[in-house]
Design a protein around this motif. Structure first.
Motif, PDB file in Angstrom:
ATOM      1  N   ILE A 137       5.847  58.894 107.142  1.00 11.67           N
ATOM      2  CA  ILE A 137       6.799  57.843 106.748  1.00 11.67           C
ATOM      3  C   ILE A 137       8.254  58.280 106.968  1.00 11.67           C
ATOM      4  O   ILE A 137       9.167  57.533 106.646  1.00 11.67           O
ATOM      5  CB  ILE A 137       6.602  57.378 105.293  1.00 11.67           C
ATOM      6  CG1 ILE A 137       6.878  58.511 104.304  1.00 11.67           C
ATOM      7  CG2 ILE A 137       5.235  56.766 105.100  1.00 11.67           C
ATOM      8  CD1 ILE A 137       7.156  58.038 102.898  1.00 11.67           C
ATOM      9  N   GLY A 138       8.442  59.486 107.479  1.00 15.51           N
ATOM     10  CA  GLY A 138       9.789  59.929 107.828  1.00 15.51           C
ATOM     11  C   GLY A 138      10.529  60.688 106.741  1.00 15.51           C
ATOM     12  O   GLY A 138      11.757  60.720 106.746  1.00 15.51           O
ATOM     13  N   ILE A 139       9.788  61.326 105.825  1.00 16.85           N
ATOM     14  CA  ILE A 139      10.449  62.196 104.843  1.00 16.85           C
ATOM     15  C   ILE A 139      11.148  63.300 105.630  1.00 16.85           C
ATOM     16  O   ILE A 139      10.531  63.979 106.449  1.00 16.85           O
ATOM     17  CB  ILE A 139       9.427  62.806 103.853  1.00 16.85           C
ATOM     18  CG1 ILE A 139       8.818  61.714 102.962  1.00 16.85           C
ATOM     19  CG2 ILE A 139      10.030  63.927 103.039  1.00 16.85           C
ATOM     20  CD1 ILE A 139       9.708  61.179 101.882  1.00 16.85           C
ATOM     21  N   SER A 140      12.427  63.480 105.389  1.00 18.60           N
ATOM     22  CA  SER A 140      13.203  64.414 106.204  1.00 18.60           C
ATOM     23  C   SER A 140      12.994  65.871 105.814  1.00 18.60           C
ATOM     24  O   SER A 140      13.049  66.744 106.672  1.00 18.60           O
ATOM     25  CB  SER A 140      14.689  64.055 106.145  1.00 18.60           C
ATOM     26  OG  SER A 140      15.144  64.095 104.815  1.00 18.60           O
ATOM     27  N   ASN A 141      12.744  66.141 104.541  1.00 17.75           N
ATOM     28  CA  ASN A 141      12.587  67.520 104.106  1.00 17.75           C
ATOM     29  C   ASN A 141      11.179  67.719 103.529  1.00 17.75           C
ATOM     30  O   ASN A 141      10.958  67.583 102.322  1.00 17.75           O
ATOM     31  CB  ASN A 141      13.661  67.879 103.073  1.00 17.75           C
ATOM     32  CG  ASN A 141      13.701  69.356 102.761  1.00 17.75           C
ATOM     33  OD1 ASN A 141      12.702  70.057 102.893  1.00 17.75           O
ATOM     34  ND2 ASN A 141      14.861  69.831 102.324  1.00 17.75           N
ATOM     35  N   ILE A 142      10.252  68.034 104.408  1.00 20.68           N
ATOM     36  CA  ILE A 142       8.849  68.188 104.001  1.00 20.68           C
ATOM     37  C   ILE A 142       8.687  69.376 103.056  1.00 20.68           C
ATOM     38  O   ILE A 142       7.889  69.329 102.111  1.00 20.68           O
ATOM     39  CB  ILE A 142       7.925  68.331 105.231  1.00 20.68           C
ATOM     40  CG1 ILE A 142       7.929  67.036 106.057  1.00 20.68           C
ATOM     41  CG2 ILE A 142       6.491  68.689 104.818  1.00 20.68           C
ATOM     42  CD1 ILE A 142       7.400  65.811 105.332  1.00 20.68           C
ATOM     43  N   ASP A 143       9.447  70.439 103.263  1.00 24.17           N
ATOM     44  CA  ASP A 143       9.353  71.597 102.363  1.00 24.17           C
ATOM     45  C   ASP A 143       9.752  71.208 100.937  1.00 24.17           C
ATOM     46  O   ASP A 143       9.109  71.619  99.973  1.00 24.17           O
ATOM     47  CB  ASP A 143      10.226  72.751 102.862  1.00 24.17           C
ATOM     48  CG  ASP A 143       9.655  73.409 104.109  1.00 24.17           C
ATOM     49  OD1 ASP A 143       8.430  73.298 104.346  1.00 24.17           O
ATOM     50  OD2 ASP A 143      10.439  74.032 104.853  1.00 24.17           O
ATOM     51  N   GLN A 144      10.799  70.413 100.809  1.00 17.18           N
ATOM     52  CA  GLN A 144      11.209  69.935  99.491  1.00 17.18           C
ATOM     53  C   GLN A 144      10.107  69.069  98.871  1.00 17.18           C
ATOM     54  O   GLN A 144       9.806  69.189  97.683  1.00 17.18           O
ATOM     55  CB  GLN A 144      12.499  69.121  99.595  1.00 17.18           C
ATOM     56  CG  GLN A 144      12.964  68.538  98.272  1.00 17.18           C
ATOM     57  CD  GLN A 144      14.175  67.621  98.428  1.00 17.18           C
ATOM     58  OE1 GLN A 144      14.966  67.776  99.369  1.00 17.18           O
ATOM     59  NE2 GLN A 144      14.310  66.676  97.533  1.00 17.18           N
ATOM     60  N   PHE A 145       9.502  68.201  99.675  1.00 16.18           N
ATOM     61  CA  PHE A 145       8.405  67.350  99.200  1.00 16.18           C
ATOM     62  C   PHE A 145       7.246  68.215  98.695  1.00 16.18           C
ATOM     63  O   PHE A 145       6.736  67.999  97.595  1.00 16.18           O
ATOM     64  CB  PHE A 145       7.932  66.412 100.325  1.00 16.18           C
ATOM     65  CG  PHE A 145       6.750  65.574  99.944  1.00 16.18           C
ATOM     66  CD1 PHE A 145       6.924  64.353  99.316  1.00 16.18           C
ATOM     67  CD2 PHE A 145       5.455  66.010 100.209  1.00 16.18           C
ATOM     68  CE1 PHE A 145       5.839  63.564  98.953  1.00 16.18           C
ATOM     69  CE2 PHE A 145       4.357  65.237  99.851  1.00 16.18           C
ATOM     70  CZ  PHE A 145       4.555  64.017  99.221  1.00 16.18           C
ATOM     71  N   LYS A 146       6.849  69.204  99.497  1.00 13.62           N
ATOM     72  CA  LYS A 146       5.734  70.082  99.103  1.00 13.62           C
ATOM     73  C   LYS A 146       6.056  70.867  97.840  1.00 13.62           C
ATOM     74  O   LYS A 146       5.206  71.024  96.962  1.00 13.62           O
ATOM     75  CB  LYS A 146       5.402  71.059 100.251  1.00 13.62           C
ATOM     76  CG  LYS A 146       4.729  70.428 101.436  1.00 13.62           C
ATOM     77  CD  LYS A 146       4.491  71.492 102.507  1.00 13.62           C
ATOM     78  CE  LYS A 146       3.823  70.947 103.742  1.00 13.62           C
ATOM     79  NZ  LYS A 146       3.635  72.002 104.763  1.00 13.62           N
ATOM     80  N   SER A 147       7.270  71.354  97.756  1.00 13.05           N
ATOM     81  CA  SER A 147       7.698  72.102  96.571  1.00 13.05           C
ATOM     82  C   SER A 147       7.641  71.215  95.329  1.00 13.05           C
ATOM     83  O   SER A 147       7.191  71.643  94.261  1.00 13.05           O
ATOM     84  CB  SER A 147       9.105  72.644  96.792  1.00 13.05           C
ATOM     85  OG  SER A 147       9.567  73.302  95.643  1.00 13.05           O
ATOM     86  N   CYS A 148       8.093  69.992  95.472  1.00 12.38           N
ATOM     87  CA  CYS A 148       8.045  69.031  94.362  1.00 12.38           C
ATOM     88  C   CYS A 148       6.604  68.822  93.917  1.00 12.38           C
ATOM     89  O   CYS A 148       6.288  68.881  92.718  1.00 12.38           O
ATOM     90  CB  CYS A 148       8.669  67.701  94.816  1.00 12.38           C
ATOM     91  SG  CYS A 148       8.515  66.356  93.621  1.00 12.38           S
ATOM     92  N   LEU A 149       5.717  68.612  94.860  1.00 15.95           N
ATOM     93  CA  LEU A 149       4.308  68.372  94.541  1.00 15.95           C
ATOM     94  C   LEU A 149       3.663  69.606  93.923  1.00 15.95           C
ATOM     95  O   LEU A 149       2.938  69.499  92.921  1.00 15.95           O
ATOM     96  CB  LEU A 149       3.564  67.943  95.813  1.00 15.95           C
ATOM     97  CG  LEU A 149       2.292  67.141  95.634  1.00 15.95           C
ATOM     98  CD1 LEU A 149       2.497  65.930  94.741  1.00 15.95           C
ATOM     99  CD2 LEU A 149       1.758  66.717  96.996  1.00 15.95           C
ATOM    100  N   ASP A 150       3.952  70.785  94.474  1.00 21.01           N
ATOM    101  CA  ASP A 150       3.404  72.041  93.934  1.00 21.01           C
ATOM    102  C   ASP A 150       3.871  72.306  92.506  1.00 21.01           C
ATOM    103  O   ASP A 150       3.140  72.893  91.709  1.00 21.01           O
ATOM    104  CB  ASP A 150       3.792  73.233  94.820  1.00 21.01           C
ATOM    105  CG  ASP A 150       3.026  73.271  96.136  1.00 21.01           C
ATOM    106  OD1 ASP A 150       1.967  72.617  96.237  1.00 21.01           O
ATOM    107  OD2 ASP A 150       3.501  73.958  97.063  1.00 21.01           O
ATOM    108  N   SER A 151       5.079  71.855  92.176  1.00 19.17           N
ATOM    109  CA  SER A 151       5.653  72.143  90.858  1.00 19.17           C
ATOM    110  C   SER A 151       5.158  71.198  89.760  1.00 19.17           C
ATOM    111  O   SER A 151       5.440  71.426  88.586  1.00 19.17           O
ATOM    112  CB  SER A 151       7.179  72.045  90.927  1.00 19.17           C
ATOM    113  OG  SER A 151       7.584  70.682  91.040  1.00 19.17           O
ATOM    114  N   SER A 152       4.453  70.126  90.152  1.00 19.67           N
ATOM    115  CA  SER A 152       4.023  69.093  89.194  1.00 19.67           C
ATOM    116  C   SER A 152       5.219  68.484  88.462  1.00 19.67           C
ATOM    117  O   SER A 152       5.124  68.108  87.292  1.00 19.67           O
ATOM    118  CB  SER A 152       3.003  69.655  88.190  1.00 19.67           C
ATOM    119  OG  SER A 152       1.858  70.118  88.857  1.00 19.67           O
TER     120      SER A 152
END
Length: 186
Positions: A117-132
């Motif tokens: 969907i064009g999320i620009s910062n995938i690392d930030q997205f993954k970090s957010c998800l990993d952190s709950s």
């Protein structure tokens, strides 16, 4: 009826719209998927885009027991919201729905969806998800639904301009929503 507000996950429509439609849904729910495919677009077109109603989605992850993933998908939607892509992610989840017991909602698939969907910062997205980071928001939405007496997905609470709530349960046809929204407008 209040829960935490996520800046990137706004209601669709004008804040001044006289009617508010709140969907309580689950990303793994068959009937939520059916509502998204058959009815939501027409409600958005006829009521949200015309300024007659606004539309919100609240997580009601009752299907976590079906192989997990409901809460994870909900959390991922808020991680997408951090980058301004809440509704794009929400819609992509339903447009690429993989069934109730298929195990399609994983951290890896959510990162793929974010990329698609064009999320620009995938690392930030993954970090957010990993952190709950948004686990409590999802839990609060679930508790809100339970405290309102809801027990099925999708369930909808339609608030009139005066705040009078009307309940619609299930993936009802458009005509049911049309009648409830029109009654709530007057």
């Amino acid at each position: 009826m209040q829960t935490a507000t996520i800046a990137g996950a706004p209601a669709l429509g004008k804040a001044s719209a006289p009617v508010t439609v709140v969907e309580f849904g689950d990303y793994l729910c068959t009937f939520c998927h059916r509502f998204h495919e058959d009815t939501k677009g027409k409600i958005i077109q006829d009521y949200v885009q015309t300024g007659k109603a606004k539309f919100l989605f609240k997580d009601f992850p009752i299907n976590d027991y079906l192989g997990g993933g409901s809460s994870l998908g909900a959390e991922a939607s808020y991680c997408a919201a951090d980058q301004g892509k809440y509704w794009e992610f929400h819609d992509y989840m339903y447009n690429n729905w993989g069934g109730e017991k298929a195990g399609w909602v994983t951290k890896e698939s959510m990162a793929d969806f974010a990329h698609n969907i064009g999320i620009s910062n995938i690392d930030q997205f993954k970090s957010c998800l990993d952190s709950s980071k948004y686990a409590n928001v999802v839990k609060d939405n679930y508790n809100l639904a339970k405290s309102a007496g809801l027990s099925a997905t999708p369930s909808f609470v339609v608030f009139s301009a005066s705040g009078e709530p009307k309940l619609v349960v299930g993936a009802q046809p458009y005509q049911v929503f049309q009648q409830v929204i029109d009654q709530s407008s007057s």
